[in-house]
Design a protein around this motif. Structure first.
Motif, PDB file in Angstrom:
ATOM      1  N   THR A 114      31.791  -2.210 -22.914  1.00 15.80           N
ATOM      2  CA  THR A 114      31.560  -1.378 -21.730  1.00 15.80           C
ATOM      3  C   THR A 114      31.022  -0.016 -22.133  1.00 15.80           C
ATOM      4  N   GLY A 115      31.605   0.569 -23.181  1.00  8.10           N
ATOM      5  CA  GLY A 115      31.118   1.860 -23.663  1.00  8.10           C
ATOM      6  C   GLY A 115      29.694   1.788 -24.181  1.00  8.10           C
ATOM      7  N   MET A 116      29.369   0.713 -24.902  1.00  9.57           N
ATOM      8  CA  MET A 116      28.012   0.546 -25.408  1.00  9.57           C
ATOM      9  C   MET A 116      27.014   0.383 -24.268  1.00  9.57           C
ATOM     10  N   PHE A 117      27.425  -0.348 -23.219  1.00  8.99           N
ATOM     11  CA  PHE A 117      26.553  -0.495 -22.058  1.00  8.99           C
ATOM     12  C   PHE A 117      26.304   0.855 -21.386  1.00  8.99           C
ATOM     13  N   MET A 118      27.357   1.638 -21.258  1.00  8.35           N
ATOM     14  CA  MET A 118      27.236   2.908 -20.542  1.00  8.35           C
ATOM     15  C   MET A 118      26.392   3.921 -21.312  1.00  8.35           C
ATOM     16  N   VAL A 119      26.327   3.781 -22.641  1.00  5.37           N
ATOM     17  CA  VAL A 119      25.467   4.678 -23.430  1.00  5.37           C
ATOM     18  C   VAL A 119      24.017   4.550 -22.977  1.00  5.37           C
ATOM     19  N   THR A 120      23.607   3.323 -22.624  1.00  7.91           N
ATOM     20  CA  THR A 120      22.217   3.108 -22.218  1.00  7.91           C
ATOM     21  C   THR A 120      21.895   3.740 -20.869  1.00  7.91           C
ATOM     22  N   MET A 121      22.924   4.154 -20.121  1.00 12.05           N
ATOM     23  CA  MET A 121      22.674   4.843 -18.853  1.00 12.05           C
ATOM     24  C   MET A 121      22.199   6.272 -19.090  1.00 12.05           C
ATOM     25  N   PHE A 122      22.490   6.820 -20.263  1.00 12.02           N
ATOM     26  CA  PHE A 122      22.162   8.211 -20.555  1.00 12.02           C
ATOM     27  C   PHE A 122      21.097   8.365 -21.632  1.00 12.02           C
ATOM     28  N   PHE A 123      20.954   7.355 -22.483  1.00 13.08           N
ATOM     29  CA  PHE A 123      19.988   7.433 -23.575  1.00 13.08           C
ATOM     30  C   PHE A 123      19.147   6.170 -23.591  1.00 13.08           C
ATOM     31  N   GLY A 124      17.836   6.344 -23.780  1.00 11.37           N
ATOM     32  CA  GLY A 124      16.931   5.203 -23.842  1.00 11.37           C
ATOM     33  C   GLY A 124      15.924   5.393 -24.968  1.00 11.37           C
ATOM     34  N   GLY A 125      15.274   4.309 -25.354  1.00  8.85           N
ATOM     35  CA  GLY A 125      14.317   4.379 -26.432  1.00  8.85           C
ATOM     36  C   GLY A 125      13.031   5.084 -26.072  1.00  8.85           C
ATOM     37  N   GLY A 126      12.714   5.153 -24.779  1.00  7.42           N
ATOM     38  CA  GLY A 126      11.467   5.780 -24.361  1.00  7.42           C
ATOM     39  C   GLY A 126      10.405   4.756 -24.031  1.00  7.42           C
ATOM     40  N   LEU A 127       9.338   5.223 -23.427  1.00  8.45           N
ATOM     41  CA  LEU A 127       8.285   4.328 -22.953  1.00  8.45           C
ATOM     42  C   LEU A 127       7.496   3.699 -24.094  1.00  8.45           C
ATOM     43  N   VAL A 128       7.127   4.493 -25.100  1.00  4.82           N
ATOM     44  CA  VAL A 128       6.296   3.969 -26.189  1.00  4.82           C
ATOM     45  C   VAL A 128       7.011   2.880 -26.987  1.00  4.82           C
ATOM     46  N   PRO A 129       8.264   3.092 -27.451  1.00  2.74           N
ATOM     47  CA  PRO A 129       8.948   1.996 -28.148  1.00  2.74           C
ATOM     48  C   PRO A 129       9.141   0.752 -27.278  1.00  2.74           C
ATOM     49  N   THR A 130       9.399   0.976 -25.993  1.00  3.73           N
ATOM     50  CA  THR A 130       9.569  -0.172 -25.093  1.00  3.73           C
ATOM     51  C   THR A 130       8.273  -0.957 -24.967  1.00  3.73           C
ATOM     52  N   TYR A 131       7.167  -0.248 -24.842  1.00  5.27           N
ATOM     53  CA  TYR A 131       5.869  -0.931 -24.737  1.00  5.27           C
ATOM     54  C   TYR A 131       5.552  -1.698 -26.020  1.00  5.27           C
ATOM     55  N   LEU A 132       5.826  -1.081 -27.173  1.00  8.09           N
ATOM     56  CA  LEU A 132       5.576  -1.758 -28.442  1.00  8.09           C
ATOM     57  C   LEU A 132       6.428  -3.021 -28.573  1.00  8.09           C
ATOM     58  N   LEU A 133       7.672  -2.949 -28.120  1.00 12.13           N
ATOM     59  CA  LEU A 133       8.537  -4.126 -28.161  1.00 12.13           C
ATOM     60  C   LEU A 133       7.998  -5.237 -27.272  1.00 12.13           C
ATOM     61  N   VAL A 134       7.611  -4.873 -26.044  1.00 10.03           N
ATOM     62  CA  VAL A 134       7.061  -5.873 -25.125  1.00 10.03           C
ATOM     63  C   VAL A 134       5.774  -6.473 -25.698  1.00 10.03           C
ATOM     64  N   LYS A 135       4.971  -5.655 -26.343  1.00 12.63           N
ATOM     65  CA  LYS A 135       3.730  -6.152 -26.932  1.00 12.63           C
ATOM     66  C   LYS A 135       4.006  -7.095 -28.090  1.00 12.63           C
ATOM     67  N   GLN A 136       4.975  -6.765 -28.945  1.00 15.79           N
ATOM     68  CA  GLN A 136       5.307  -7.622 -30.072  1.00 15.79           C
ATOM     69  C   GLN A 136       5.896  -8.961 -29.627  1.00 15.79           C
ATOM     70  N   LEU A 137       6.515  -8.953 -28.452  1.00 11.21           N
ATOM     71  CA  LEU A 137       7.045 -10.201 -27.890  1.00 11.21           C
ATOM     72  C   LEU A 137       5.981 -10.985 -27.126  1.00 11.21           C
ATOM     73  N   HIS A 138       4.738 -10.493 -27.142  1.00 14.27           N
ATOM     74  CA  HIS A 138       3.595 -11.154 -26.489  1.00 14.27           C
ATOM     75  C   HIS A 138       3.832 -11.337 -24.983  1.00 14.27           C
ATOM     76  N   MET A 139       4.403 -10.326 -24.365  1.00 17.72           N
ATOM     77  CA  MET A 139       4.665 -10.405 -22.927  1.00 17.72           C
ATOM     78  C   MET A 139       3.734  -9.515 -22.113  1.00 17.72           C
ATOM     79  N   VAL A 140       2.849  -8.758 -22.771  1.00 19.79           N
ATOM     80  CA  VAL A 140       1.925  -7.896 -22.044  1.00 19.79           C
ATOM     81  C   VAL A 140       1.000  -8.754 -21.185  1.00 19.79           C
TER      82      VAL A 140
END
Length: 302
Positions: A114-140
């Motif tokens: 629960t604590g680990m989940f709640m951390v993501t409510m306040f901190f995120g990787g950002g748009l660029v890392p998220t886009y790179l992850l989606v691209k590496q997963l071939h989902m673009v």
């Protein structure tokens, strides 16, 4: 109001202030709706000049006719329906099991997770890392780039967990386990049938969010045939703005053509807004009580 209790002057003043406040809030919310509906059936020149500010003037249905004839709008409409239905199904498939697991007192490490989940409510990787992850997963440029990155909302998981803790008796779960029910059978055959209110609430929350979402499509999609309706509406807004700005020295005939094009874009814009909003407005009255119940569930922390 209690009978036999006399209202004081301050009580009456407080009541009057409440009515005035609610009425003002109603006007603030209601006026834009009336304006958009009126603008969608008014002559664009009256809308652009400001002569139409409440009721329709120069009634015309050309905007709706152009919407019905525009294949891009209908393709966007269909894409939005697909993204909403598929996305909501994935949201529920992720949120409900996670919330139920976190609500079980015998789940080892539930406070840590629960604590680990709640951390993501306040901190995120950002748009660029998220886009790179989606691209590496071939989902673009695929539907998965729209529905998978937003598969779960931590807040909704917490709300659902609170419902399971407060509404599902622990004794019922223990009785099912004594009868030999596995955790999967317990969840599918007993917990879910008793959890229709929270399922409806989560479906409403996720459905409205998926229907109105456009940012993920703006970032991950580059094929017009896969654009949702909100992105099609954005293109219309950009087209209208570019037509209105123009540029350089132009002759009168070109200026007239550009002005006509901008008026048509404005008319279509308001019509598309109505078309895009009607489904949500039509569904909401049937789910309003679940929406209120969801707000009340979220007010209880557990």
């Amino acid at each position: 109001m209690l009978t036999g209790v006399k209202e004081t002057g301050r009580d009456k003043l407080f009541l009057i202030c409440n009515y005035l406040y609610v009425f003002a809030a109603f006007l603030i919310v209601f006026y834009p709706v009336v304006y958009i509906v009126s603008a969608s059936v008014s002559d664009p020149k009256y809308v652009a000049s400001g002569e139409m500010w409440l009721w329709p003037k120069g009634i015309t249905f050309d905007g709706y006719q152009r919407v019905l004839e525009n294949s891009n709008i209908w393709i966007g409409y269909w894409n939005t329906i697909v993204y909403t239905v598929l996305g909501t199904a994935i949201n529920l498939a992720v949120t409900l099991p996670a919330a139920y697991a976190l609500s079980r007192k015998d789940f080892v490490g539930r406070h840590f997770f629960t604590g680990m989940f709640m951390v993501t409510m306040f901190f995120g990787g950002g748009l660029v890392p998220t886009y790179l992850l989606v691209k590496q997963l071939h989902m673009v440029n695929t539907v998965w780039a729209i529905v998978l990155p937003s598969a779960a909302s931590i807040w909704n998981i917490i709300v659902s967990r609170t419902f399971f803790q407060s509404s599902i008796p622990r004794e019922l779960q223990e009785a099912a386990q004594i009868d030999g029910a596995t955790n999967m059978k317990l969840f599918v055959r007993i917990i879910l049938p008793l959890s229709m209110p929270i399922i409806a609430v989560m479906a409403l929350f996720y459905g409205v969010g998926n229907w109105n979402s456009y940012f993920s499509a703006l970032i991950y999609l580059n094929d017009n045939a896969k654009y949702p309706l909100q992105l099609v509406l954005r293109q219309i807004l950009v087209l209208q703005e570019m037509s209105a700005q123009g540029g350089g020295v132009i002759d009168s005939s070109t200026a007239t053509a550009m002005n006509t094009k901008a008026e048509i874009a404005a008319l279509v814009k308001y019509a598309v807004i109505i078309v895009a909003t009607v489904p949500v407005i039509a569904v909401y009255p049937f789910l309003q009580r679940y929406f209120v119940q969801g707000v009340m569930i979220g007010s209880i922390k557990g």
